[in-house]
Design an enzyme around this catalytic site. Structure first.
Site, PDB file in Angstrom:
ATOM      1  N   GLY A 157      17.972 -22.704   8.855  1.00 23.57           N
ATOM      2  CA  GLY A 157      18.567 -23.960   8.392  1.00 23.57           C
ATOM      3  C   GLY A 157      19.772 -24.345   9.241  1.00 23.57           C
ATOM      4  O   GLY A 157      20.357 -23.502   9.935  1.00 23.57           O
ATOM      5  N   LYS A 161      19.174 -27.019  -8.473  1.00 19.92           N
ATOM      6  CA  LYS A 161      20.438 -26.542  -7.898  1.00 19.92           C
ATOM      7  C   LYS A 161      21.473 -26.284  -9.005  1.00 19.92           C
ATOM      8  O   LYS A 161      22.234 -25.309  -8.943  1.00 19.92           O
ATOM      9  CB  LYS A 161      20.975 -27.556  -6.884  1.00 19.92           C
ATOM     10  CG  LYS A 161      20.153 -27.662  -5.611  1.00 19.92           C
ATOM     11  CD  LYS A 161      20.148 -26.383  -4.786  1.00 19.92           C
ATOM     12  CE  LYS A 161      21.465 -26.140  -4.080  1.00 19.92           C
ATOM     13  NZ  LYS A 161      21.408 -24.939  -3.200  1.00 19.92           N
ATOM     14  N   THR A 206      15.187 -28.035  -0.104  1.00 20.86           N
ATOM     15  CA  THR A 206      15.980 -29.273   0.015  1.00 20.86           C
ATOM     16  C   THR A 206      15.146 -30.548   0.133  1.00 20.86           C
ATOM     17  O   THR A 206      15.693 -31.611   0.391  1.00 20.86           O
ATOM     18  CB  THR A 206      16.921 -29.190   1.234  1.00 20.86           C
ATOM     19  OG1 THR A 206      16.129 -28.939   2.402  1.00 20.86           O
ATOM     20  CG2 THR A 206      17.956 -28.086   1.071  1.00 20.86           C
ATOM     21  N   THR A 217      25.309 -28.519  -4.026  1.00 20.53           N
ATOM     22  CA  THR A 217      25.119 -29.904  -3.586  1.00 20.53           C
ATOM     23  C   THR A 217      25.726 -30.943  -4.515  1.00 20.53           C
ATOM     24  O   THR A 217      25.911 -30.682  -5.716  1.00 20.53           O
ATOM     25  CB  THR A 217      23.597 -30.175  -3.475  1.00 20.53           C
ATOM     26  OG1 THR A 217      23.357 -31.549  -3.173  1.00 20.53           O
ATOM     27  CG2 THR A 217      22.873 -29.864  -4.783  1.00 20.53           C
ATOM     28  N   TYR A 263      15.306 -31.696  -7.790  1.00 20.04           N
ATOM     29  CA  TYR A 263      16.138 -30.991  -6.812  1.00 20.04           C
ATOM     30  C   TYR A 263      17.517 -30.698  -7.399  1.00 20.04           C
ATOM     31  O   TYR A 263      17.982 -29.549  -7.398  1.00 20.04           O
ATOM     32  CB  TYR A 263      16.262 -31.810  -5.522  1.00 20.04           C
ATOM     33  CG  TYR A 263      17.330 -31.287  -4.583  1.00 20.04           C
ATOM     34  CD1 TYR A 263      17.195 -30.045  -3.972  1.00 20.04           C
ATOM     35  CD2 TYR A 263      18.481 -32.030  -4.316  1.00 20.04           C
ATOM     36  CE1 TYR A 263      18.183 -29.559  -3.123  1.00 20.04           C
ATOM     37  CE2 TYR A 263      19.464 -31.554  -3.465  1.00 20.04           C
ATOM     38  CZ  TYR A 263      19.319 -30.318  -2.871  1.00 20.04           C
ATOM     39  OH  TYR A 263      20.296 -29.841  -2.038  1.00 20.04           O
ATOM     40  N   LEU A 301      22.867 -25.091   8.487  1.00 20.77           N
ATOM     41  CA  LEU A 301      24.137 -24.433   8.184  1.00 20.77           C
ATOM     42  C   LEU A 301      24.146 -22.998   8.700  1.00 20.77           C
ATOM     43  O   LEU A 301      25.114 -22.560   9.334  1.00 20.77           O
ATOM     44  CB  LEU A 301      24.420 -24.458   6.678  1.00 20.77           C
ATOM     45  CG  LEU A 301      25.668 -23.682   6.229  1.00 20.77           C
ATOM     46  CD1 LEU A 301      26.917 -24.144   6.973  1.00 20.77           C
ATOM     47  CD2 LEU A 301      25.854 -23.777   4.725  1.00 20.77           C
TER      48      LEU A 301
END
Length: 294
Positions: A14, A132, A65, A104, A128, A16
């Protein structure tokens, strides 16, 4: 950092995790694992991996994501975003490992008119965000001393993100229509990586923090800035003129609802970690400069 620390990061491929691998500070041994190395949805595999590596801390940058796809892939989204963090938190509690879990702005409904505080109630709009939020709740209940770091509108010089999509479309088209009634804060993985390493260096830090670059923008504003900065840096042909047209969310329907306003209040992060927040436009310029190789 006085002694060498072993840090394990999930979600190796990913954007990050890639940034974290590029910016490893002195005194840190970073082990980056992808889903083939570590399936966080498997409690057994998580314990086995933690026992093998014995890290001082885990950065959970693994996430499902695909916001729109999540509406039809609920089980998969919950497995990665809720069960995964729960498994990590349990292993960390058992082995005395520190956990930094990335979350997020989608945990909020976007109905606020002022920046969201870390302690504000979560009200996600779709699967989503729900998954999260469930992951956050699991981490908090199992490992109260964990750090939950919420961020928003993440992009980098590499990988699939809004900035790179815009640059590709701008090279292909003469006109773009971009949503102008969703407001947030574009955030570079550079900022996130630096913040995460600061959190790791401050071992007493715990709880929920918000991290984005400073300032606010609509997706339309962000696209215009990408266009202007890319032209100035020579990332787009000089003679290429693109019309960027603002549209409403209603003009661009998607399977999942997006928060109309997802600006996150960063003051706790800035005070506790003694960090300076840079304006997103300035950071964007630096990220695009990275793409030029300069």
């Amino acid at each position: 950092m006085n002694k060498s620390m072993k840090i394990l990061v999930t979600g190796k491929d990913g954007q990050l995790a890639q940034e974290l691998q590029k910016r490893i500070p002195a005194g840190i041994e970073l082990i980056a694992l992808d889903r083939n190395d570590l399936d966080i949805t498997s409690a057994g595999q998580v314990m086995q991996t933690m026992t093998h590596y014995k890290p001082d801390a885990i950065i959970n940058a693994a996430a499902y994501t695909a916001v729109d796809k999540a509406e039809s892939e609920k089980e998969q989204a919950y497995a990665v975003n809720a069960t995964g963090p729960e498994n990590l938190a349990k292993a960390c509690r058992e082995m005395g490992i520190r956990l930094i879990h990335i979350s997020t702005d989608f945990v909020f409904d976007g109905q606020s008119s002022t920046p969201y505080q870390p302690q504000d109630a979560v009200r996600p709009l779709g699967v989503y965000g729900e998954s999260k939020a469930a992951g956050e709740a699991a981490v908090q209940s199992i490992l109260p001393q964990a750090v939950i770091l919420r961020t928003a509108w993440v992009y980098s010089a590499h990988g699939a993100n809004f900035t790179n999509t815009m640059l590709r479309l701008m090279s292909e088209r003469d006109e773009l229509s971009i949503v102008a009634d969703q407001i947030g804060s574009p955030t570079s993985t550079q900022t996130l990586a630096e913040t995460i390493y600061t959190i790791i260096s401050k071992t007493e830090t715990s709880g929920i923090y918000h991290c984005t670059d400073a300032g606010t923008a609509s997706w339309y504003d962000f696209a215009v800035a990408i266009y202007e900065e890319a032209k100035a840096l020579g990332l787009l042909e000089e003679e290429k003129n693109i019309k960027i047209r603002p549209i409403s969310t209603a003009d661009y329907p998607t399977p999942a609802a997006r928060p109309a306003y997802s600006v996150l209040d960063k003051s706790r992060l800035i005070v506790d970690l003694n960090l300076e927040s840079q304006h997103w436009r300035r950071v964007l310029r630096r990220v695009l400069q990275e793409k030029t190789g300069s």
